[in-house]
Design an enzyme around this catalytic site. Sequence first.
Site, PDB file in Angstrom:
ATOM      1  N   PHE A 249       0.670  -1.232   0.017  1.00 47.03           N
ATOM      2  CA  PHE A 249      -0.136   0.070  -0.293  1.00 47.03           C
ATOM      3  C   PHE A 249       0.958   1.135  -0.185  1.00 47.03           C
ATOM      4  O   PHE A 249       0.580   2.299   0.536  1.00 47.03           O
ATOM      5  CB  PHE A 249      -1.114   0.134   1.252  1.00 47.03           C
ATOM      6  CG  PHE A 249      -2.194  -1.058   0.986  1.00 47.03           C
ATOM      7  CD1 PHE A 249      -3.394  -0.565   0.022  1.00 47.03           C
ATOM      8  CD2 PHE A 249      -1.919  -2.215   0.925  1.00 47.03           C
ATOM      9  CE1 PHE A 249      -4.438  -1.471  -0.231  1.00 47.03           C
ATOM     10  CE2 PHE A 249      -2.960  -3.239   0.474  1.00 47.03           C
ATOM     11  CZ  PHE A 249      -4.352  -2.863   0.069  1.00 47.03           C
ATOM     12  N   LEU A 250       2.014   1.049  -0.587  1.00 45.54           N
ATOM     13  CA  LEU A 250       2.831   2.418  -0.759  1.00 45.54           C
ATOM     14  C   LEU A 250       3.123   2.420  -2.536  1.00 45.54           C
ATOM     15  O   LEU A 250       4.118   3.265  -2.854  1.00 45.54           O
ATOM     16  CB  LEU A 250       4.079   1.841  -0.134  1.00 45.54           C
ATOM     17  CG  LEU A 250       4.274   2.105   1.302  1.00 45.54           C
ATOM     18  CD1 LEU A 250       5.521   2.125   1.986  1.00 45.54           C
ATOM     19  CD2 LEU A 250       3.626   3.591   1.934  1.00 45.54           C
ATOM     20  N   ALA A 252       2.099   4.771  -5.196  1.00 46.62           N
ATOM     21  CA  ALA A 252       1.642   6.168  -5.575  1.00 46.62           C
ATOM     22  C   ALA A 252       0.733   6.108  -6.751  1.00 46.62           C
ATOM     23  O   ALA A 252       1.104   5.397  -7.655  1.00 46.62           O
ATOM     24  CB  ALA A 252       2.695   7.315  -5.756  1.00 46.62           C
ATOM     25  N   CYS A 261     -14.880   0.523  -0.834  1.00 48.95           N
ATOM     26  CA  CYS A 261     -14.549   0.546   0.720  1.00 48.95           C
ATOM     27  C   CYS A 261     -13.746   1.559   1.288  1.00 48.95           C
ATOM     28  O   CYS A 261     -14.345   2.073   1.929  1.00 48.95           O
ATOM     29  CB  CYS A 261     -13.910  -0.868   0.909  1.00 48.95           C
ATOM     30  SG  CYS A 261     -14.868  -2.409   0.732  1.00 48.95           S
TER      31      CYS A 261
HETATM   32  C1  UDX Z   1      -9.943  -2.873   0.465  1.00 50.72           C
HETATM   33  C2  UDX Z   1      -9.235  -3.639   1.735  1.00 50.72           C
HETATM   34  O1  UDX Z   1      -7.965  -3.798   1.100  1.00 50.72           O
HETATM   35  C3  UDX Z   1      -9.857  -4.701   2.092  1.00 50.72           C
HETATM   36  O2  UDX Z   1      -9.037  -5.273   3.110  1.00 50.72           O
HETATM   37  C4  UDX Z   1     -11.253  -4.649   2.606  1.00 50.72           C
HETATM   38  O3  UDX Z   1     -12.127  -5.661   3.037  1.00 50.72           O
HETATM   39  C5  UDX Z   1     -12.067  -3.866   1.315  1.00 50.72           C
HETATM   40  O4  UDX Z   1     -11.344  -2.723   0.711  1.00 50.72           O
HETATM   41  P1  UDX Z   1     -10.468  -3.238  -1.971  1.00 50.72           P
HETATM   42  O5  UDX Z   1     -11.201  -2.224  -2.232  1.00 50.72           O
HETATM   43  O6  UDX Z   1     -11.013  -4.618  -2.752  1.00 50.72           O
HETATM   44  O7  UDX Z   1     -10.024  -3.784  -0.536  1.00 50.72           O
HETATM   45  O8  UDX Z   1      -8.975  -2.923  -2.841  1.00 50.72           O
HETATM   46  P2  UDX Z   1      -7.446  -2.620  -2.437  1.00 50.72           P
HETATM   47  O9  UDX Z   1      -6.637  -3.762  -3.190  1.00 50.72           O
HETATM   48  O10 UDX Z   1      -7.237  -2.694  -1.039  1.00 50.72           O
HETATM   49  O11 UDX Z   1      -7.405  -1.286  -3.203  1.00 50.72           O
HETATM   50  C6  UDX Z   1      -8.380  -0.052  -2.739  1.00 50.72           C
HETATM   51  C7  UDX Z   1      -7.560   1.133  -3.547  1.00 50.72           C
HETATM   52  O12 UDX Z   1      -6.428   1.677  -3.372  1.00 50.72           O
HETATM   53  C8  UDX Z   1      -7.541   1.019  -4.999  1.00 50.72           C
HETATM   54  O13 UDX Z   1      -8.035   1.911  -5.698  1.00 50.72           O
HETATM   55  C9  UDX Z   1      -6.175   0.691  -5.132  1.00 50.72           C
HETATM   56  O14 UDX Z   1      -5.714   1.141  -6.712  1.00 50.72           O
HETATM   57  C10 UDX Z   1      -5.725   1.693  -4.374  1.00 50.72           C
HETATM   58  N1  UDX Z   1      -4.294   1.305  -4.051  1.00 50.72           N
HETATM   59  C11 UDX Z   1      -3.936   0.247  -3.161  1.00 50.72           C
HETATM   60  C12 UDX Z   1      -3.208   2.387  -4.333  1.00 50.72           C
HETATM   61  O15 UDX Z   1      -3.635   3.712  -4.673  1.00 50.72           O
HETATM   62  N2  UDX Z   1      -1.986   2.262  -3.763  1.00 50.72           N
HETATM   63  C13 UDX Z   1      -1.595   1.150  -3.104  1.00 50.72           C
HETATM   64  O16 UDX Z   1      -0.209   0.906  -3.129  1.00 50.72           O
HETATM   65  C14 UDX Z   1      -2.607   0.113  -2.900  1.00 50.72           C
END
Ligand code: UDX
Length: 454
Positions: A249-250, A252, A261
């Site tokens: 989750f890093l 950008a 969610c």
């Molecule tokens: C999320 C949570 O991860 C999960 O634990 C919860 O149950 C539901 O919400 P989800 O919405 O399916 O899951 O997607 P996720 O993979 O977490 O990504 C969420 C958003 O963050 C996406 O738009 C993704 O592109 C963005 N993201 C993710 C980033 O911009 N950078 C990252 O490093 C990771």
Amino acid sequence: MKICVIGPGYVGLVGAAIFADMGNQVVGLGKNKEKIDKITKGVMPIYEPGLSEIILKNVKEGRLKFTTSATEGIKESNVIFICVGTPQGDTGAADLTAVMAVAKEIGNNLNGYKVIVTKSTVPVGTNERIEHVVQENMPKGGEFDVVSNPEFLREGTAIEDMRNTDRIVVGAKNERALKVMRELYKDFDAPMMECDLRSAEMIKYASNALLATKISFINEIGQLCERADANVQVVAEGVGLDKRIGRAFLNATGVGYGGSCFPKDVAALYKTSTDQAYDFKLLRSVMEVNELQKFNFMKKITKAMDDNLSGYTFGVLGLAFKGDTDDIRESGAIKMIRMIRGHGAKLRVYDPAAMENTKKVLGHDGIYYSKDMYDTLEGVDALCIFTEWNEFKSIDLAKSKKLMKGSLLFDARNLLDQKAVEGAGFIYIAVGKRTNGYTEDGDIVSTAILRNGK
Ligand code: UDX
């Protein structure tokens, strides 16, 4: 165990499939007959790799069925999962209408002791409200316990995430309910954390909010990197090597986090804080940065196009809020397309899974829905990548360059290799790093000559 899963959405369908696959007797309960009939035949209302196969297998082997009859679903089961949606309401708070309607239904059909397990993401105190509603509607002498058991699965990797979850959080009030939950999860290879109802509810929100915070944080570091001529991807690597922080989750992005969610849960947690007379300043910034991220990326696009998009055509790869899903809820890509179209440009767009959903919200005005990735590129003045599909990573750059009229490539996901893109003759503008699309002073290049690739 006999399980009823109410709400055939992401969490409900995946939960039903996995619990059945582990040998339980599962009935999935939904309202819409057509949808339920389709699910039984393996036609999923959502795009989730591998889900249809597990559902079909378990339906065939007699462990899983779907129904619209609440009486049948609830009465036959001793564990009832609430998995209905909790969309964002007008105030930012989670809308609990569906959850409370289900609680009433469970109360009406209570026959013998049942454990009512809430998997829907619900604000602190909701399980106590559910308990109250069930009590009000159940027959005299009815027996039940409520349990908060938040779900952490991600779309696109939902099956893997649920099967190999890091932890199972169980909020319960007594040993009787905990015993059932331990039995239910006995074959999962993950620690079970047992706690009170309210803490379990908060764990889910705090987890999503912290992940969203990581993303907004790295997005701001990216803004700084561009200005200071550092590279956000390298920085994320280095920071992420610290085990206390972690690399996840890093990444950008120019479009911010989206989906069904993060935006909703961060807003709901912020609403909870204001309801508790507490101003959660950090969360407010997380949301603000997420919105600004899109405007900042849009600024790069307009700057590179000399502040005039009118009459130009943009190719767009990626519509879903992330790769491996057809979900466009709160998708940064959709918001970017709206802005580009608002500036008078035309678009050719493509996504491996989200085309139909996009047509429903954006219509056809100024938008051509391409047949495939390369069809998108035909004669476009600039190309944007908004979603991180694997398919886009292996794009043939030389072929793309020939198909396009212009040479601008905006990569809002840092998906492509900078050297390869620049080497293929593109003017490349990405996220949190300087490229050949920047002047020496760190400004975005803005010449019509470059734009037209002449
Ligand atoms: C999320 C949570 O991860 C999960 O634990 C919860 O149950 C539901 O919400 P989800 O919405 O399916 O899951 O997607 P996720 O993979 O977490 O990504 C969420 C958003 O963050 C996406 O738009 C993704 O592109 C963005 N993201 C993710 C980033 O911009 N950078 C990252 O490093 C990771």
